[in-house]
Design an enzyme around this catalytic site. Structure first.
Site, PDB file in Angstrom:
ATOM      1  N   TRP A   1     131.385 -24.931  49.913  1.00  0.00           N
ATOM      2  CA  TRP A   1     130.982 -25.740  48.759  1.00  0.00           C
ATOM      3  C   TRP A   1     129.872 -25.113  47.920  1.00  0.00           C
ATOM      4  O   TRP A   1     129.313 -25.771  47.061  1.00  0.00           O
ATOM      5  CB  TRP A   1     130.545 -27.130  49.240  1.00  0.00           C
ATOM      6  CG  TRP A   1     131.580 -27.779  50.068  1.00  0.00           C
ATOM      7  CD1 TRP A   1     132.606 -28.576  49.645  1.00  0.00           C
ATOM      8  CD2 TRP A   1     131.729 -27.685  51.499  1.00  0.00           C
ATOM      9  NE1 TRP A   1     133.382 -28.973  50.702  1.00  0.00           N
ATOM     10  CE2 TRP A   1     132.875 -28.437  51.863  1.00  0.00           C
ATOM     11  CE3 TRP A   1     131.014 -27.023  52.506  1.00  0.00           C
ATOM     12  CZ2 TRP A   1     133.299 -28.559  53.177  1.00  0.00           C
ATOM     13  CZ3 TRP A   1     131.447 -27.137  53.821  1.00  0.00           C
ATOM     14  CH2 TRP A   1     132.577 -27.906  54.151  1.00  0.00           C
ATOM     15  N   ASP A   2     129.496 -23.880  48.179  1.00  0.00           N
ATOM     16  CA  ASP A   2     128.375 -23.238  47.491  1.00  0.00           C
ATOM     17  C   ASP A   2     127.069 -23.994  47.764  1.00  0.00           C
ATOM     18  O   ASP A   2     126.261 -24.200  46.876  1.00  0.00           O
ATOM     19  CB  ASP A   2     128.640 -23.156  45.982  1.00  0.00           C
ATOM     20  CG  ASP A   2     127.598 -22.323  45.251  1.00  0.00           C
ATOM     21  OD1 ASP A   2     126.957 -21.475  45.896  1.00  0.00           O
ATOM     22  OD2 ASP A   2     127.413 -22.527  44.048  1.00  0.00           O
ATOM     23  N   MET A   3     126.878 -24.397  49.010  1.00  0.00           N
ATOM     24  CA  MET A   3     125.650 -25.089  49.393  1.00  0.00           C
ATOM     25  C   MET A   3     124.623 -24.081  49.916  1.00  0.00           C
ATOM     26  O   MET A   3     124.062 -24.228  51.008  1.00  0.00           O
ATOM     27  CB  MET A   3     125.952 -26.163  50.443  1.00  0.00           C
ATOM     28  CG  MET A   3     126.695 -27.355  49.873  1.00  0.00           C
ATOM     29  SD  MET A   3     125.708 -28.255  48.689  1.00  0.00           S
ATOM     30  CE  MET A   3     126.957 -28.979  47.642  1.00  0.00           C
TER      31      MET A   3
ATOM     32  N   ASN B   1     127.029 -28.999  42.791  1.00  0.00           N
ATOM     33  CA  ASN B   1     126.595 -27.610  42.811  1.00  0.00           C
ATOM     34  C   ASN B   1     125.103 -27.452  42.506  1.00  0.00           C
ATOM     35  O   ASN B   1     124.457 -26.535  42.989  1.00  0.00           O
ATOM     36  CB  ASN B   1     127.429 -26.818  41.796  1.00  0.00           C
ATOM     37  CG  ASN B   1     127.332 -25.338  41.994  1.00  0.00           C
ATOM     38  OD1 ASN B   1     127.349 -24.860  43.114  1.00  0.00           O
ATOM     39  ND2 ASN B   1     127.241 -24.595  40.911  1.00  0.00           N
TER      40      ASN B   1
END
Length: 780
Positions: free
Chosen positions: A462-464, A582
């Site tokens: 999740w682009d965490m 994001n």
């Protein structure tokens, strides 16, 4: 009457059609029923006007009951559910003959007044506020706050501890309202036509001796007189435009003090011309500036001249030994850490542009000579000896793009770690990359070897990335005083760890996570969560919002059409809602911590995003590599990915406000003591209305020992001061541009406390672009 009847028909048909679509997706029946009712009003208007008014009165009652059931007594959800329909009732008061109007008013008007007044009354109730007061006791009499002189600011977070805490006490909750503009300066560095979307001013100045040092988006390094803002010298790094960069920014520079005479022993000169034209010189003290074309520059703080003793005449090429060297794919946006005679540099690797990208390696160089001392590559974590001349680092390994911290007494440096690109495709990751992605890692300052790692997302899809600088503070706990590391995450958790061992001080547990990915990938069955968390509740259809019932209906249709089973729903070709999104609940602005009171001040925000995997098989993708928001190619992978905010057709967030808060928590107990909506829609809406909805933002806070916190960051153009104890706003100043940077504070030569903020806007969130440095002090 014909026109009014037609309006009801049109509105009714729109709601009926959209509502029927929503019902087929398993959503609310309200919109279809509302559409049918409004068509009925339109049908009845000419033959039986009184009946039309009666039906509309029943419709208003039913809508009010439904709105309260869905959203509670909360102004913004109620206003957008009821406002249009209350306005639509007004013409019904005036059509028809006098007798018909009188009869209609007897039925419809009382209901309209009751619902309208009741809705307005909800504006007086803050349904989201947590009211309380942080402790005012001094828990630690002589806490570690670093060795930066009291009136100075020597590193991004004031020093390598990253506390963003100043011991200055002149400005207090009682006198902060007397702050006024002392001076302002314009850098001259503005966003150009060839710049990427995310060209942003995010710099926090340093204050050393009686000078301020700051960088601009195009990597100009500027020295200003701390009393007056008068320009002393400017060094322009001459960065070429590059369309493949995701970011054009500089968050700050770093400082190596002179070897003798004290850390503030500088005599900064006013330059006759551009500093880059000066002959290089042997430097004692040094400023380090990373550039967006992947260089590290060492400059003399007194003149701006290049330091001939460092690397190649003051310039170090950070692309050395990279496995791939695409222009614009690698650079450093955050200041390096200067500690124990080293300058330690990490970098940003473009998200989702290519499977084969530069390495996320972290490198330590001798701060005087630029010689490589060690390198730590998360894709090859055990080999930290300086790499050989023909060898290369690991392709696309997890990087650290944010700001690091260091404890020189423990000999450790702490890096918030990102993910391996592609962010949403996990099938390419090695076991080492899996271990170190989306974590905080402690490395030995001497050798670069890993001392410990603590991961915040397992198999991150999740682009965490861990986005924020760790804050180092000693905490008094039931087990005694512990050296703590406090770090917020995009998910909304605030982790409190022992910085010597990496073990949790506040409890951390695992929770079940949604499953089901594309073929060849997998999702972790569980994900960690801290006991101190600002995570939002799982979204419901009832949380969908819009400025009108129509775009709210479209948001509900989107919500039901996308995949969403709560936080950590895997990305999909269908499209997945990612919430928190994001931008994260927290980002690079991190937290500010009072080490005496052992409390924190932060700015949690809540914006949902969508993530869609786009199969490349037989597809013409059109324009790709659009930045952090948009369609990115993932060259070499079977899927491109499209990331964007979850917005209504009118461009407002699909989830109901508030979207942004300020919050205070006790770090010893993990209790969130207060939480208040922050910011207005003045600069987001067509009309400049200062409605306090609680808006998103990006930037960071600072705290002073006087009990005042300062924060800009929000998408309205203000710098604000808050009472640290209660969180109540005490003062604000209008800014000429977006304040998406972290402020700082210092003493000028007269002993006056100053507060300085860079205001230049943020490309991807659309705030006002500028090039200002704003300085405030108390009225004399």
């Amino acid at each position: 009457m014909f026109i009014l009847s037609l309006i009801f028909w049109i509105v009714g048909l729109a709601l009926l059609g959209g509502g029927a679509w929503l019902m087929t997706l398993g959503g609310s029946w309200y919109y279809a029923l509302a559409g049918a009712a409004l068509i009925g009003v339109g049908v009845l208007m000419k033959p039986r006007l009184a009946a039309a008014r009666g039906l509309y009165a029943l419709f208003l009652i039913a809508t009010a009951i439904w709105a309260l059931w869905e959203s509670g007594y909360d102004w913004w959800p109620l206003a957008t559910r009821l406002g249009v329909f209350l306005l639509l009732a007004i013409p019904l008061f005036f059509v028809g003959k006098a007798g018909e109007r009188h009869l209609g008013l007897k039925v419809l008007l009382p209901i309209w007044v009751i619902i309208g007044v009741g809705t307005l009354g909800s504006a007086l109730v803050d349904a989201h506020k947590i009211k309380g007061e942080l402790n005012t006791d001094v828990v630690a009499e002589n806490p570690s706050i670093g060795d930066t002189p009291e009136g100075s600011w020597h590193a991004y977070g004031r020093n390598n501890l990253g506390q963003r805490f100043s011991p200055l006490t002149q400005i207090t909750p009682e006198n902060v309202e007397n702050l006024e503009l002392a001076w302002q300066y314009q850098t001259g560095d503005l966003k150009g036509p060839d710049d990427v979307t995310e060209t942003t001013y995010e710099a926090t100045p340093l204050k050393i001796s009686n000078s301020l040092f700051l960088c601009t988006p195009h990597n100009w390094l500027i020295a200003l007189d701390a009393d007056s803002g008068e320009e002393q010298w400017v060094y322009k790094a001459k960065i070429p435009a590059e369309s493949q960069r995701q970011h054009q920014t500089c968050r700050g520079v770093s400082y190596l003090p002179p070897s003798s005479d004290g850390p503030d022993a500088l005599d900064v000169k006013v330059a006759d011309g551009p500093a880059e034209a000066l002959e290089s010189k042997q430097c004692d003290a040094q400023l380090f500036m990373p550039t967006s074309d992947a260089r590290l520059l060492a400059l003399d703080p007194e003149t701006g001249a290049r330091c001939s003793n460092f690397a190649d005449n003051g310039e170090l090429d950070l692309m050395h030994n990279m496995p791939f060297k695409q222009a614009g794919f690698y650079y450093s946006t955050s200041p390096p850490v200067v500690a124990n005679g080293l300058v330690v540099v990490a970098g940003s690797v473009n998200d989702n542009y290519a499977l084969e990208s530069p390495s996320g390696v972290i490198r330590a160089y001798d701060a005087k000579t630029g010689e490589l001392v060690w390198n730590w590559d998360s894709g090859n974590p055990d080999e930290t000896a300086p790499i050989g001349g023909d060898d290369v680092y690991t392709t696309s390994s997890p990087n650290s793009w944010s700001v690091a911290s260091a404890d020189e007494e423990l000999g450790l440096i702490y890096f918030p770690m990102g993910n391996r690109t592609p962010d949403q495709l996990g099938m390419y990751r090695s076991p080492a990359e899996e271990k170190y992605a989306s974590s905080v890692v402690a490395l030995s300052l001497e050798t670069g070897q890993v001392e410990w790692v603590h991961q915040f997302v397992h198999h991150d899809l999740w682009d965490m990335d861990t986005p924020a600088q760790p804050t180092l503070v000693d905490l008094d706990t039931e087990q005694g005083k512990q050296p703590a590391l406090v770090i917020p995450t995009k998910q909304g958790d605030v982790y409190v760890l022992n910085r010597q061992t990496g073990e949790a001080i506040l409890p951390v547990s695992e929770q079940a996570a949604p499953q089901g990915t594309i073929e060849g990938d997998h999702a972790s069955p569980t994900q960690p969560i801290s006991s101190l968390t600002f995570r939002p509740p799982t979204l419901r259809e009832a949380d969908m919002w819009g400025a009108t019932p129509f775009d709210q209906l479209m948001c509900r249709i989107q919500f039901r059409s996308l995949r969403y089973e709560g936080q950590y729903t895997p990305p999909s070709e269908q499209g997945t809602i990612v919430f928190p999104g994001n931008f994260g609940v927290f980002n690079w602005g991190s937290l500010a911590i009072d080490p005496k009171r052992q409390v924190m001040f932060g700015m949690p925000l809540y914006l949902a995003f969508t993530s869609t995997l786009v199969s490349k098989e037989g597809a013409d993708l059109g324009e790709t590599n659009q930045g952090e928001q948009g369609l990115n190619e993932n060259a070499g992978a079977p899927y491109a990915v499209e990331m964007k905010p979850f917005l209504s057709p009118l461009g407002v967030p699909c989830q109901q406000p508030p979207w942004g808060y300020v919050a205070g928590a006790d770090l010893r107990t993990g209790e969130i003591v207060w939480k208040h909506k922050n910011g207005t829609v003045r600069d987001m809406s067509p009309l400049p209305l200062p409605l306090k909805m609680g808006v998103p933002g990006i930037g960071g806070p600072i705290i002073t020992d006087g009990g005042v916190a300062f924060l800009a960051a929000a998408v309205d153009n203000y710098l604000r001061a808050y009472d640290l104890t209660s969180g109540e706003q005490l003062w604000q100043a209008r800014l000429p541009a977006g304040g998406q940077a972290t402020p700082m504070t210092y003493l000028n030569s007269k002993g006056e406390q100053m507060v300085v903020l860079v205001a230049g806007g943020h490309g991807s969130i659309g705030t006002t672009i500028g090039d200002y440095v704003m300085a405030y002090k108390l009225k004399q």
